[in-house]
Design an enzyme around this catalytic site. Structure first.
Site, PDB file in Angstrom:
ATOM      1  N   CYS A  80       0.826  -1.207   0.000  1.00  0.00           N
ATOM      2  CA  CYS A  80       0.000   0.000   0.000  1.00  0.00           C
ATOM      3  C   CYS A  80       0.860   1.258   0.000  1.00  0.00           C
ATOM      4  O   CYS A  80       1.714   1.439   0.870  1.00  0.00           O
ATOM      5  CB  CYS A  80      -0.909   0.001   1.232  1.00  0.00           C
ATOM      6  SG  CYS A  80      -1.850   1.535   1.426  1.00  0.00           S
ATOM      7  N   CYS A  83       0.638   3.474   3.386  1.00  0.00           N
ATOM      8  CA  CYS A  83       1.203   3.023   4.654  1.00  0.00           C
ATOM      9  C   CYS A  83       2.563   3.692   4.858  1.00  0.00           C
ATOM     10  O   CYS A  83       3.222   4.088   3.883  1.00  0.00           O
ATOM     11  CB  CYS A  83       1.354   1.508   4.663  1.00  0.00           C
ATOM     12  SG  CYS A  83      -0.207   0.617   4.863  1.00  0.00           S
ATOM     13  N   HIS A 195      -8.312   7.282   3.493  1.00  0.00           N
ATOM     14  CA  HIS A 195      -7.786   8.510   2.888  1.00  0.00           C
ATOM     15  C   HIS A 195      -8.912   9.257   2.186  1.00  0.00           C
ATOM     16  O   HIS A 195      -9.995   8.725   1.945  1.00  0.00           O
ATOM     17  CB  HIS A 195      -6.680   8.191   1.878  1.00  0.00           C
ATOM     18  CG  HIS A 195      -7.188   7.589   0.591  1.00  0.00           C
ATOM     19  ND1 HIS A 195      -7.672   6.294   0.516  1.00  0.00           N
ATOM     20  CD2 HIS A 195      -7.309   8.103  -0.655  1.00  0.00           C
ATOM     21  CE1 HIS A 195      -8.050   6.040  -0.735  1.00  0.00           C
ATOM     22  NE2 HIS A 195      -7.858   7.118  -1.462  1.00  0.00           N
TER      23      HIS A 195
END
Length: 378
Positions: A80, A83, A195
């Protein structure tokens, strides 16, 4: 007096390809010893600015950003890009942990250039798709959400939204700033990490143009501001009101288009998030957290939604009629059913409701009642 200290000014840095990145913190001061780490990745050059084409039939500008075909799509959690950076993976966020981070999107729909373009809106018109697109990561935990992150983090996110609205709105060629969150695979998200995004448009968006045209006509007819009258109408009726605070009210609108649709409106007219006081931002954080908990509590699994802030454009002739408000919508019309925008809605823009606004409001109030005494304290 504000209940919470205002978050500190963001710490700024740049990524390896020159994109700006800002760290926002929950506390009033930057954590001791924090220094923005360098991005050591070898990244390709940023894409060229996309193209805007004018749709003469609809009167809209359409952005064509072909480079977005190659954007990251539902990567494994171990890969990801939102992250924190680890020894075995360098992400978009060089730090090993963070509270809230905002950075320029690597695959922007608008930008990366920001310049004013004077092109007549006529058949065949085109111009560079100037503007700016940013990603706002709500926290380092891959499986978190704004709901689970809680009121304190939402307060920091509000501060980031406000700061970016003010700063982006001052850039050359930017006309309107739109902070929003898409949550859930059903909505079409391409990253599961919690997000949102912030779009800085080079024009006033079509929905805003329509809102302001309606508001100007209402002013000419009644002498009143349209949103003020909408708020008074909803409060007087009461059936669709979910919460009435000191500074904000949440309600399901009288003519909601989606099965779940909630508007969160300040009691005084402000143009954008940057104009909210500290006390207003505190209450907004608490009420928005309760709203998200309520929406998630409708069913046994998290509810997909789109949540976006309608803010005043920069130079529109009817800017003084604009009234900041949030709209949260979900296509979820039952536990295992979604509303799809098919023939009438997609082609004609003519919506047909599956759930009455009064029934939706009752379901949301029932969900809120189940949450009584379970909402974490700030």
């Amino acid at each position: 007096m504000d209940q919470n200290p205002s978050p500190s000014e963001p710490v700024r840095t740049t990524l390896a390809d020159g994109r700006e990145l800002l760290y926002f913190f929950d506390e009033a001061t930057v954590p001791a010893g924090f220094t923005a780490p360098a991005d050591t990745r070898d990244l390709p050059a940023r894409p060229a600015t996309s193209q805007l084409r004018y749709d003469a039939l609809a009167g809209d500008w359409i952005s064509f950003a072909a480079h977005r075909q190659g954007r990251t799509h539902l990567p494994a959690a171990s890969e990801c890009p939102l992250c924190p950076t680890r020894a075995d993976m360098a992400s978009e966020i060089p730090a090993d942990t963070y509270d809230v981070v905002v950075f320029e999107n690597r695959f922007p729909s608008f930008g990366p250039g920001q310049h004013a373009s004077q092109v007549e809106a006529e058949l065949g018109a085109q111009r560079p798709s100037h503007g700016r697109c940013e990603v706002i990561a709500f926290g380092p935990g891959h499986t978190d959400s704004l709901t689970t992150l809680g009121e304190r983090r939402i307060r920091t996110v509000i501060e980031a939204w406000a700061q970016r609205t003010t700063e982006l709105g001052a850039l050359e060629g930017i006309e309107q700033v739109f902070p929003f969150e898409n949550r859930g695979a059903e909505i079409g998200v391409t990253l599961h990490h919690p997000h949102g995004q912030v779009y800085a448009y080079p024009y006033t968006t079509p929905r805003t143009e329509n809102h302001l045209a309606r508001a100007a006509a209402h002013r000419a007819r009644t002498g009143n501001n349209l949103m003020a009258d909408v708020l008074d109408f909803e409060v007087a009726d009461g059936r669709r009101v979910l919460e009435r605070g000191t500074h904000f009210t949440t309600f399901v609108p009288y003519a909601a288009r989606m099965p779940v649709e909630v508007h969160l409106v300040p009691h005084r007219q402000v143009a954008d998030l940057g104009e909210l006081t500290g006390d207003e931002r505190d209450e907004l954080a608490a009420m928005y957290h309760r709203l998200l908990l309520t929406v998630d509590g409708l069913y046994s699994t998290p509810t997909p939604y789109i949540s976006g802030w309608f803010q005043a454009p920069r130079t529109h002739e009817h800017r003084t009629e604009a009234w900041l408000h949030l709209q949260l919508t979900s296509p979820r019309r039952a536990e295992n059913k979604l509303k799809y925008l098919a023939g009438s809605e997609a082609a004609m823009g003519a919506f047909i409701g599956d759930v009455t606004p009064e029934a939706a409001a009752a379901a949301l109030r029932e969900s809120a009642a189940r949450l009584t005494n379970t909402i974490p304290a700030l």
